[in-house]
Design a protein around this motif. Sequence first.
Motif, PDB file in Angstrom:
ATOM      1  N   PRO A 248      45.980  43.795  50.902  1.00 41.87           N
ATOM      2  CA  PRO A 248      44.702  43.856  51.619  1.00 41.87           C
ATOM      3  C   PRO A 248      44.737  42.962  52.849  1.00 41.87           C
ATOM      4  O   PRO A 248      45.514  42.006  52.912  1.00 41.87           O
ATOM      5  CB  PRO A 248      43.696  43.350  50.585  1.00 41.87           C
ATOM      6  N   PRO A 249      43.912  43.255  53.830  1.00 44.51           N
ATOM      7  CA  PRO A 249      43.907  42.416  55.031  1.00 44.51           C
ATOM      8  C   PRO A 249      43.280  41.050  54.755  1.00 44.51           C
ATOM      9  O   PRO A 249      42.560  40.862  53.772  1.00 44.51           O
ATOM     10  CB  PRO A 249      43.054  43.231  56.016  1.00 44.51           C
ATOM     11  N   GLU A 250      43.577  40.092  55.613  1.00 43.23           N
ATOM     12  CA  GLU A 250      42.962  38.770  55.522  1.00 43.23           C
ATOM     13  C   GLU A 250      41.484  38.876  55.906  1.00 43.23           C
ATOM     14  O   GLU A 250      41.130  39.552  56.873  1.00 43.23           O
ATOM     15  CB  GLU A 250      43.670  37.786  56.451  1.00 43.23           C
TER      16      GLU A 250
ATOM     17  N   ALA B 280      40.876  48.724  53.718  1.00 46.04           N
ATOM     18  CA  ALA B 280      40.113  47.526  53.367  1.00 46.04           C
ATOM     19  C   ALA B 280      40.568  46.909  52.054  1.00 46.04           C
ATOM     20  O   ALA B 280      40.379  45.706  51.836  1.00 46.04           O
ATOM     21  CB  ALA B 280      38.622  47.864  53.289  1.00 46.04           C
ATOM     22  N   THR B 281      41.161  47.699  51.170  1.00 41.82           N
ATOM     23  CA  THR B 281      41.576  47.191  49.858  1.00 41.82           C
ATOM     24  C   THR B 281      43.072  46.942  49.756  1.00 41.82           C
ATOM     25  O   THR B 281      43.514  46.118  48.947  1.00 41.82           O
ATOM     26  CB  THR B 281      41.194  48.179  48.745  1.00 41.82           C
ATOM     27  N   GLY B 282      43.869  47.663  50.517  1.00 40.78           N
ATOM     28  CA  GLY B 282      45.307  47.657  50.290  1.00 40.78           C
ATOM     29  C   GLY B 282      45.720  48.636  49.214  1.00 40.78           C
ATOM     30  O   GLY B 282      46.925  48.845  49.007  1.00 40.78           O
ATOM     31  N   LEU B 283      44.754  49.215  48.508  1.00 35.54           N
ATOM     32  CA  LEU B 283      45.093  50.254  47.522  1.00 35.54           C
ATOM     33  C   LEU B 283      45.506  51.527  48.247  1.00 35.54           C
ATOM     34  O   LEU B 283      44.998  51.822  49.333  1.00 35.54           O
ATOM     35  CB  LEU B 283      43.892  50.547  46.621  1.00 35.54           C
ATOM     36  N   ARG B 284      46.392  52.272  47.647  1.00 42.57           N
ATOM     37  CA  ARG B 284      46.857  53.510  48.265  1.00 42.57           C
ATOM     38  C   ARG B 284      46.136  54.687  47.602  1.00 42.57           C
ATOM     39  O   ARG B 284      46.563  55.206  46.577  1.00 42.57           O
ATOM     40  CB  ARG B 284      48.369  53.641  48.138  1.00 42.57           C
TER      41      ARG B 284
ATOM     42  N   ARG C 180      33.900  43.759  52.864  1.00 42.08           N
ATOM     43  CA  ARG C 180      35.348  43.637  53.072  1.00 42.08           C
ATOM     44  C   ARG C 180      35.944  42.530  52.211  1.00 42.08           C
ATOM     45  O   ARG C 180      37.083  42.647  51.722  1.00 42.08           O
ATOM     46  CB  ARG C 180      35.651  43.398  54.554  1.00 42.08           C
ATOM     47  N   GLU C 181      35.194  41.465  51.994  1.00 44.94           N
ATOM     48  CA  GLU C 181      35.698  40.412  51.102  1.00 44.94           C
ATOM     49  C   GLU C 181      35.841  40.942  49.679  1.00 44.94           C
ATOM     50  O   GLU C 181      36.840  40.678  48.994  1.00 44.94           O
ATOM     51  CB  GLU C 181      34.748  39.217  51.131  1.00 44.94           C
ATOM     52  N   GLY C 182      34.823  41.686  49.216  1.00 43.31           N
ATOM     53  CA  GLY C 182      34.912  42.258  47.879  1.00 43.31           C
ATOM     54  C   GLY C 182      36.011  43.297  47.753  1.00 43.31           C
ATOM     55  O   GLY C 182      36.731  43.337  46.748  1.00 43.31           O
ATOM     56  N   LEU C 183      36.173  44.143  48.776  1.00 44.69           N
ATOM     57  CA  LEU C 183      37.214  45.163  48.728  1.00 44.69           C
ATOM     58  C   LEU C 183      38.610  44.530  48.731  1.00 44.69           C
ATOM     59  O   LEU C 183      39.518  45.013  48.056  1.00 44.69           O
ATOM     60  CB  LEU C 183      37.062  46.121  49.913  1.00 44.69           C
ATOM     61  N   ALA C 184      38.778  43.444  49.493  1.00 45.68           N
ATOM     62  CA  ALA C 184      40.072  42.749  49.493  1.00 45.68           C
ATOM     63  C   ALA C 184      40.371  42.184  48.119  1.00 45.68           C
ATOM     64  O   ALA C 184      41.526  42.206  47.652  1.00 45.68           O
ATOM     65  CB  ALA C 184      40.081  41.652  50.551  1.00 45.68           C
ATOM     66  N   ALA C 185      39.352  41.652  47.439  1.00 45.72           N
ATOM     67  CA  ALA C 185      39.560  41.133  46.083  1.00 45.72           C
ATOM     68  C   ALA C 185      39.930  42.253  45.114  1.00 45.72           C
ATOM     69  O   ALA C 185      40.775  42.077  44.225  1.00 45.72           O
ATOM     70  CB  ALA C 185      38.297  40.410  45.602  1.00 45.72           C
ATOM     71  N   LEU C 186      39.324  43.425  45.299  1.00 45.31           N
ATOM     72  CA  LEU C 186      39.618  44.562  44.410  1.00 45.31           C
ATOM     73  C   LEU C 186      41.034  45.099  44.633  1.00 45.31           C
ATOM     74  O   LEU C 186      41.589  45.769  43.765  1.00 45.31           O
ATOM     75  CB  LEU C 186      38.594  45.665  44.619  1.00 45.31           C
ATOM     76  N   GLY C 187      41.583  44.851  45.820  1.00 43.04           N
ATOM     77  CA  GLY C 187      42.963  45.271  46.071  1.00 43.04           C
ATOM     78  C   GLY C 187      43.993  44.222  45.741  1.00 43.04           C
ATOM     79  O   GLY C 187      45.189  44.425  45.957  1.00 43.04           O
ATOM     80  N   SER C 188      43.550  43.077  45.179  1.00 41.27           N
ATOM     81  CA  SER C 188      44.470  41.972  44.879  1.00 41.27           C
ATOM     82  C   SER C 188      44.657  41.783  43.387  1.00 41.27           C
ATOM     83  O   SER C 188      45.037  40.695  42.943  1.00 41.27           O
ATOM     84  CB  SER C 188      43.926  40.677  45.491  1.00 41.27           C
ATOM     85  N   GLY C 189      44.385  42.805  42.575  1.00 41.24           N
ATOM     86  CA  GLY C 189      44.566  42.697  41.141  1.00 41.24           C
ATOM     87  C   GLY C 189      46.048  42.605  40.778  1.00 41.24           C
ATOM     88  O   GLY C 189      46.947  42.779  41.622  1.00 41.24           O
ATOM     89  N   ASP C 190      46.306  42.311  39.490  1.00 46.58           N
ATOM     90  CA  ASP C 190      47.696  42.247  39.053  1.00 46.58           C
ATOM     91  C   ASP C 190      48.212  43.636  38.702  1.00 46.58           C
ATOM     92  O   ASP C 190      47.444  44.565  38.522  1.00 46.58           O
ATOM     93  CB  ASP C 190      47.844  41.291  37.849  1.00 46.58           C
ATOM     94  N   CYS C 191      49.520  43.727  38.609  1.00 46.45           N
ATOM     95  CA  CYS C 191      50.162  45.033  38.455  1.00 46.45           C
ATOM     96  C   CYS C 191      50.381  45.360  36.988  1.00 46.45           C
ATOM     97  O   CYS C 191      51.508  45.404  36.503  1.00 46.45           O
ATOM     98  CB  CYS C 191      51.491  45.050  39.205  1.00 46.45           C
ATOM     99  N   LEU C 192      49.321  45.560  36.243  1.00 46.15           N
ATOM    100  CA  LEU C 192      49.483  46.026  34.870  1.00 46.15           C
ATOM    101  C   LEU C 192      50.059  47.435  34.889  1.00 46.15           C
ATOM    102  O   LEU C 192      49.534  48.282  35.609  1.00 46.15           O
ATOM    103  CB  LEU C 192      48.131  46.035  34.163  1.00 46.15           C
TER     104      LEU C 192
END
Length: 300
Positions: A95-97, A154-158, A288-300
């Motif tokens: 996700p972006p800064e 906004a999330t880094g999710l694909r 955008r802050e919330g979306l960045a956090a949602l894209g920073s989860g761990d890789c289960l």
Amino acid sequence: MRGQLWDRMTFGPWRRRRWMLRQLRRLDELDAREARAAADRRRPRRSVAQPFRTAVVVCATTAIVVVGLGVLLHREYGLTLTADGLRGPTPLSRPPEVTPGVGSHAFAMTQPGDESRPVTYSPCREVAVVVNDALAPPGSAGLVEEALAEVSAATGLRLVLEGTTDEPAAERRELRIPERYGDRWAPALVAWTTPEQVPGLRGDVAGLGGSSAFELGVLGRLRYVSGTVHLDAPAMATILARPDGRDLARAVVMHELGHLVGLDHVDDPRELMYADNVGVTGFGPGDREGLAALGSGDCL
């Protein structure tokens, strides 16, 4: 009497007692020898091949434990054993800064016992999306693709659009639909529909969105695996008819996709995740802050 006297004079009783004791000792020795022989017969004989078989069993047990541990680490944490050691999975993108604390955001669901950690999709897997555009209004072409691109950035999710589907919109949806999508989690569904098909769209509701969480792994962590976005086709047609209608309609789709990836409503009208559409057409700083956090989860 002479025989008895002679027997006593020649120590007959002592000699007989001594002979008897010798016989008893011999019997004891024979009994002990027979007991040892019986024990030897019961004891399993060690063959030359037994150490080899023991080594094979130890090696096989060790291999099973190592493989089982490797499978557990791979399923739980995505770790893979390579020639260079353990290698963990890496997110498909980052996700972006963002500047924290500028706006407001809220998460639809958090991990049990930890309200600071939101439930997320895995950033190491693509989030598949299909669209039912049978009722899409005129002028809506490309809206879903543009909104997916905004949320992905906004999330880094694909978020990957796989194509169209004829799956009908419904208020309840299974997480697996093998007859349509095979043996996997069902892709997220974006469906143009009507309030008659989805009663939750009645009133001033132009869209509904959300995802279903599933408990994965022995640690019991929750993970989003699939979801739905329902767009009210008649209401969106009215929005698209306005001069600025396309931007507003795209904002509606982005708002619902925000719900899909895990954002909840906020009370700040400057954010796109405000419950009512008041003319905001892009994600605000809190969004955008919330979306960045949602894209920073761990890789289960």
